[in-house]
Design a protein around this motif. Structure first.
Motif, PDB file in Angstrom:
ATOM      1  N   GLU A   3       0.906  -1.438  -0.043  1.00 22.69           N
ATOM      2  CA  GLU A   3       0.240   0.193   0.278  1.00 22.69           C
ATOM      3  C   GLU A   3       0.794   1.149   0.203  1.00 22.69           C
ATOM      4  OE1 GLU A   3      -2.753   0.768   2.827  1.00 22.69           O
ATOM      5  OE2 GLU A   3      -3.219  -1.744   3.191  1.00 22.69           O
ATOM      6  N   PRO A   4       0.536   2.764  -0.457  1.00 23.27           N
ATOM      7  CA  PRO A   4       1.290   3.043  -0.727  1.00 23.27           C
ATOM      8  C   PRO A   4       0.995   4.315   0.844  1.00 23.27           C
ATOM      9  CG  PRO A   4      -0.496   3.773  -1.724  1.00 23.27           C
ATOM     10  CD  PRO A   4      -0.846   2.414  -1.457  1.00 23.27           C
ATOM     11  N   LEU A   5       2.683   4.319   1.108  1.00 26.34           N
ATOM     12  CA  LEU A   5       2.594   5.125   2.678  1.00 26.34           C
ATOM     13  C   LEU A   5       1.537   6.415   2.772  1.00 26.34           C
ATOM     14  CD1 LEU A   5       6.424   4.353   2.578  1.00 26.34           C
ATOM     15  CD2 LEU A   5       4.508   3.460   3.677  1.00 26.34           C
ATOM     16  N   ASP A   6       1.345   6.812   4.068  1.00 24.86           N
ATOM     17  CA  ASP A   6       0.878   7.939   4.545  1.00 24.86           C
ATOM     18  C   ASP A   6       1.088   8.647   5.813  1.00 24.86           C
ATOM     19  OD1 ASP A   6      -1.504   7.934   6.028  1.00 24.86           O
ATOM     20  OD2 ASP A   6      -1.888   6.675   4.300  1.00 24.86           O
ATOM     21  N   VAL A   7       0.838   9.596   5.811  1.00 18.26           N
ATOM     22  CA  VAL A   7       1.364  10.539   7.471  1.00 18.26           C
ATOM     23  C   VAL A   7       0.724   9.433   8.722  1.00 18.26           C
ATOM     24  CG1 VAL A   7       2.111  12.492   8.670  1.00 18.26           C
ATOM     25  CG2 VAL A   7       1.836  12.537   6.904  1.00 18.26           C
ATOM     26  N   ARG A  12       0.741   5.644  12.568  1.00 22.35           N
ATOM     27  CA  ARG A  12      -0.009   3.879  13.269  1.00 22.35           C
ATOM     28  C   ARG A  12       1.426   2.837  12.989  1.00 22.35           C
ATOM     29  NH1 ARG A  12      -4.057   5.311  10.265  1.00 22.35           N
ATOM     30  NH2 ARG A  12      -3.328   3.218   8.064  1.00 22.35           N
ATOM     31  N   ARG A  13       1.784   3.266  12.667  1.00 20.02           N
ATOM     32  CA  ARG A  13       2.679   2.400  12.763  1.00 20.02           C
ATOM     33  C   ARG A  13       4.455   2.378  14.539  1.00 20.02           C
ATOM     34  NH1 ARG A  13       6.715   0.148   7.741  1.00 20.02           N
ATOM     35  NH2 ARG A  13       7.508  -0.802   8.995  1.00 20.02           N
ATOM     36  N   TYR A  78      10.435  11.969  15.130  1.00 20.51           N
ATOM     37  CA  TYR A  78      10.400  12.223  15.950  1.00 20.51           C
ATOM     38  C   TYR A  78       8.702  13.077  16.202  1.00 20.51           C
ATOM     39  CZ  TYR A  78      13.576   9.575  18.555  1.00 20.51           C
ATOM     40  OH  TYR A  78      14.029   8.762  19.915  1.00 20.51           O
ATOM     41  N   LEU A  79       9.217  13.639  15.165  1.00 21.35           N
ATOM     42  CA  LEU A  79       8.555  14.995  14.620  1.00 21.35           C
ATOM     43  C   LEU A  79       6.783  14.344  14.517  1.00 21.35           C
ATOM     44  CD1 LEU A  79       7.512  18.408  13.717  1.00 21.35           C
ATOM     45  CD2 LEU A  79       8.450  17.323  11.104  1.00 21.35           C
ATOM     46  N   LEU A  80       6.615  13.109  13.070  1.00 18.54           N
ATOM     47  CA  LEU A  80       5.494  12.439  13.748  1.00 18.54           C
ATOM     48  C   LEU A  80       4.863  12.219  14.878  1.00 18.54           C
ATOM     49  CD1 LEU A  80       6.218  10.699  10.005  1.00 18.54           C
ATOM     50  CD2 LEU A  80       4.808  12.915  11.246  1.00 18.54           C
ATOM     51  N   GLN A  81       5.534  11.500  15.844  1.00 16.78           N
ATOM     52  CA  GLN A  81       5.082  11.160  17.070  1.00 16.78           C
ATOM     53  C   GLN A  81       5.187  12.431  17.927  1.00 16.78           C
ATOM     54  OE1 GLN A  81       7.647   7.533  18.432  1.00 16.78           O
ATOM     55  NE2 GLN A  81       8.841   8.339  16.962  1.00 16.78           N
ATOM     56  N   PRO A  90       0.136  16.810  10.545  1.00 16.94           N
ATOM     57  CA  PRO A  90       1.682  17.643  10.176  1.00 16.94           C
ATOM     58  C   PRO A  90       1.422  18.588   8.886  1.00 16.94           C
ATOM     59  CG  PRO A  90       1.729  15.983  10.650  1.00 16.94           C
ATOM     60  CD  PRO A  90       0.552  15.911  11.141  1.00 16.94           C
ATOM     61  N   LEU A  91       0.569  17.838   8.803  1.00 14.50           N
ATOM     62  CA  LEU A  91       0.347  18.411   6.290  1.00 14.50           C
ATOM     63  C   LEU A  91      -0.444  19.815   6.606  1.00 14.50           C
ATOM     64  CD1 LEU A  91       0.217  15.135   4.820  1.00 14.50           C
ATOM     65  CD2 LEU A  91       2.045  16.510   5.151  1.00 14.50           C
ATOM     66  N   ALA A  92      -1.868  19.661   7.363  1.00 14.19           N
ATOM     67  CA  ALA A  92      -2.573  21.048   7.588  1.00 14.19           C
ATOM     68  C   ALA A  92      -1.730  21.603   7.955  1.00 14.19           C
ATOM     69  CB  ALA A  92      -3.823  20.427   8.761  1.00 14.19           C
ATOM     70  N   ALA A  93      -1.039  21.662   8.990  1.00 12.05           N
ATOM     71  CA  ALA A  93       0.515  22.797   9.978  1.00 12.05           C
ATOM     72  C   ALA A  93       1.135  23.177   8.708  1.00 12.05           C
ATOM     73  CB  ALA A  93       1.135  22.110  11.168  1.00 12.05           C
TER      74      ALA A  93
END
Length: 107
Positions: A3-7, A12-13, A78-81, A90-93
């Protein structure tokens, strides 16, 4: 087929990885921000003494390219966490920040 990756999937991973190791108590905003800073510094360290020309070619050398790629991954992890813990999309920000910068710095 993968599957394609997304934020959201990556977040979740990362959360599942931390949960499986009982790391959630350590994933406070303060600790994640500090870890993010450390990883960003490790990325900077790779470029520290390079000339601008050398830095532009950093991905041409396999060992250095691998180090850069790993540090970029650590920074992003770390940014995503941190975003997940704080409830930040993060994408909306980023989208909102670009909008503000376009108004702040007109052509």
């Amino acid at each position: 087929m993968t599957e394609p990756l997304d934020v959201a999937k990556l977040q979740r991973r990362l959360a599942e990885f931390a949960a499986a190791r009982n790391w959630q108590p350590y994933h406070t905003p303060k600790n994640l921000a500090a870890a993010l800073s450390v990883e960003a510094s490790e990325l900077v360290e790779i470029f520290q003494w390079l000339t601008p020309e050398e830095s532009a070619r950093v991905m041409n050398e396999p060992d250095t390219a691998h180090r850069v790629t790993d540090e970029v991954a650590d920074v992003l992890a770390y940014l995503l966490q941190l975003c997940e813990v704080l409830g930040i999309d993060p994408l909306a920000a980023l989208d909102a920040k670009i909008d503000r910068n376009e108004r702040r710095f007109p052509i």
